[in-house]
Design a protein around this motif. Structure first.
Motif, PDB file in Angstrom:
ATOM      1  N   TYR A   1     -11.293  -1.366   2.607  1.00 19.86           N
ATOM      2  CA  TYR A   1     -11.252  -0.083   3.302  1.00 19.86           C
ATOM      3  C   TYR A   1      -9.878   0.147   3.928  1.00 19.86           C
ATOM      4  N   PHE A   2      -9.353  -0.864   4.617  1.00 14.23           N
ATOM      5  CA  PHE A   2      -8.043  -0.703   5.245  1.00 14.23           C
ATOM      6  C   PHE A   2      -6.929  -0.581   4.209  1.00 14.23           C
ATOM      7  N   VAL A   3      -7.032  -1.285   3.108  1.00 21.91           N
ATOM      8  CA  VAL A   3      -6.037  -1.146   2.045  1.00 21.91           C
ATOM      9  C   VAL A   3      -6.096   0.249   1.444  1.00 21.91           C
ATOM     10  N   TYR A   4      -7.296   0.745   1.199  1.00 19.62           N
ATOM     11  CA  TYR A   4      -7.458   2.101   0.647  1.00 19.62           C
ATOM     12  C   TYR A   4      -6.912   3.141   1.616  1.00 19.62           C
ATOM     13  N   LYS A   5      -7.222   2.953   2.898  1.00 17.61           N
ATOM     14  CA  LYS A   5      -6.741   3.896   3.908  1.00 17.61           C
ATOM     15  C   LYS A   5      -5.216   3.888   3.988  1.00 17.61           C
ATOM     16  N   LYS A   6      -4.643   2.688   3.882  1.00 13.95           N
ATOM     17  CA  LYS A   6      -3.181   2.553   3.928  1.00 13.95           C
ATOM     18  C   LYS A   6      -2.524   3.180   2.698  1.00 13.95           C
ATOM     19  N   MET A   7      -3.168   3.014   1.526  1.00 12.70           N
ATOM     20  CA  MET A   7      -2.586   3.537   0.285  1.00 12.70           C
ATOM     21  C   MET A   7      -2.684   5.051   0.192  1.00 12.70           C
ATOM     22  N   THR A   8      -3.719   5.649   0.777  1.00 11.97           N
ATOM     23  CA  THR A   8      -3.896   7.096   0.672  1.00 11.97           C
ATOM     24  C   THR A   8      -3.123   7.866   1.738  1.00 11.97           C
ATOM     25  N   SER A   9      -2.695   7.228   2.785  1.00  8.81           N
ATOM     26  CA  SER A   9      -1.962   7.971   3.825  1.00  8.81           C
ATOM     27  C   SER A   9      -0.466   7.854   3.662  1.00  8.81           C
TER      28      SER A   9
END
Length: 67
Positions: free
Chosen positions: A59-67
């Motif tokens: 979740y944190f990796v996805y959040k970091k990659m999309t922002s």
């Protein structure tokens, strides 16, 4: 490298089978149903924690990659 991993898995399997035999002896007895339920709950907790941690990490990796 693969050879060492195979040897390690082969040698460590004897220890895991010994643990399973002890758990089976506790769970097969009809007298202690509460102990059997406790062992089953412990297995579920031990299984769930790594999945939760990996999910939070993704979740944190996805959040970091999309922002």
């Amino acid at each position: 490298m693969n050879y060492l991993l195979f040897v390690w898995l082969f040698l460590s399997s004897q220890y895991t089978q010994a643990q399973c035999a002890m758990c089976r002896a506790v769970l097969d007895s009809e007298e202690n149903i509460a102990i059997a339920e406790g062992v089953n709950n412990g297995i579920v907790y031990l299984m769930a924690i790594p999945y939760i941690l990996v999910g939070v990490l993704f979740y944190f990796v996805y959040k970091k990659m999309t922002s």
